[in-house]
Design a protein around this motif. Structure first.
Motif, short mmCIF file in Angstrom:
data_model
loop_
_atom_site.label_atom_id
_atom_site.label_comp_id
_atom_site.label_asym_id
_atom_site.label_seq_id
_atom_site.Cartn_x
_atom_site.Cartn_y
_atom_site.Cartn_z
N LYS A 190 3.92 1.78 -4.59
CA LYS A 190 4.91 1.33 -5.59
C LYS A 190 4.25 1.10 -6.95
CE LYS A 190 5.82 -2.26 -3.06
NZ LYS A 190 4.82 -2.03 -1.99
N SER A 191 3.15 0.33 -6.96
CA SER A 191 2.49 0.04 -8.25
C SER A 191 1.94 1.33 -8.84
CB SER A 191 1.34 -0.94 -8.05
OG SER A 191 1.81 -2.15 -7.55
N THR A 192 1.42 2.19 -7.98
CA THR A 192 0.86 3.46 -8.47
C THR A 192 1.95 4.28 -9.16
OG1 THR A 192 -0.65 3.39 -6.59
CG2 THR A 192 -0.47 5.49 -7.75
N GLY A 215 0.80 -1.23 0.00
CA GLY A 215 0.00 0.00 0.00
C GLY A 215 0.83 1.28 0.00
#
Ligand SMILES: Nc1ncnc2c1ncn2[C@@H]1O[C@H](COP(=O)(O)OP(=O)(O)OP(=O)(O)O)[C@@H](O)[C@H]1O
Ligand SMILES: [Mg+2]
Length: 246
Positions: A44-46, A41
């Motif tokens: 990182k992916s964002t 959360g």
């Protein structure tokens, strides 16, 4: 190719008060191998997805090779950036080779794909799978491959357009030690031998300190460490995990 973020703030929807990324400033130079780290959360992916325009930018800017990402420049930029999605993002019903070919859809026009993918692309997709030891599984349904084999298909899909930047979101998740090492070694080789700029999201700190040269640690949408991959567990001990009760 370089990636640059200046005071980047993103939110998934305008109604969301809290920005997910909060004032990110970073510059990744041509040919660098960077590990993107942080707790679940952290964003990182964002951050990785915002590099290819998949997340709306609220304020600040992103530049790929000095070109500002805008709806007009995005299509061209995407051709140079290969993205490996968290969990693979593959169509399980399709043969492995078709998933790899999907990676070049953005670079072909409707006429070129009217009668199926051109031979040149089909040969390249097969070659990539063969290089990863999947020659005999190229026409197998992707859902019938093992997790490690699927991860290699996802890498092949990201590589089919010969990108200059490779963004890999947890490409080793769920793999055994050997398969994880093979996958990270493929990324390291692309960096070493082809000078590719590679950004990889990892949770394994051991792996992060062995392969990449630079670590960026995110916490609640902010960069809390950016430097060499030394003493990473120290950096992690300073992060605040969410409370969990049973
Ligand atoms: N589609 C979405 N819509 C709204 N909020 C989202 C969406 N995807 C992620 N978020 C929120 O954004 C924050 C960052 O999520 P992100 O997926 O970037 O984390 P992460 O660092 O990749 O975590 P993980 O290690 O679990 O993959 C989280 O609080 C999450 O709830
Ligand atoms: Mg993630």
């Amino acid at each position: 190719m370089t990636i640059e973020c200046n005071q980047l703030e993103t939110a998934y929807s305008p109604s969301l008060n809290r920005p997910i990324l909060n004032g990110i400033d970073c510059k990744i130079k041509q040919g660098e191998f960077v590990a993107l780290l942080g707790l679940n959360g952290a964003g990182k992916s964002t951050l990785l997805r915002s590099f290819v325009g998949l997340i709306p930018v609220k304020t600040g800017e992103i530049r790929i090779n000095d070109t500002l990402i805008t709806p007009r420049t995005l299509r061209r930029i995407r051709r140079d950036v290969g993205l490996i999605f968290q969990g693979g993002g593959l169509v399980k019903q399709l043969p492995a080779i078709d998933n790899v070919l999907c990676g070049c859809l953005g670079g072909l026009n409707t006429w070129e794909t009217l009668w199926g993918f051109p031979k040149k692309q089909r040969d390249r997709a097969f070659e990539l799978l063969a290089n990863f030891g999947l020659k005999d599984l190229a026409y197998q349904k992707t859902g019938q491959l093992s997790g490690g084999q699927q991860q290699k298909v996802a890498i092949a899909r990201a590589l089919i357009q010969s990108p200059q930047i490779l963004l890999a979101d947890e490409p080793t998740a769920g793999l055994d030690v050997i398969a994880a090492q093979q996958v990270i070694e493929i990324l390291a080789q692309l960096h070493r031998e082809q000078g590719m700029t590679v950004v990889v999201v990892l949770h394994d700190l051991g792996m992060a300190s062995t392969y990449p040269e630079r670590a960026i640690v995110l916490d609640a949408g902010q960069i809390v460490y950016d430097g060499k991959c030394h003493n990473l567990s120290d950096k992690f001990s300073k992060l605040t995990p969410p409370k969990v009760e049973v």
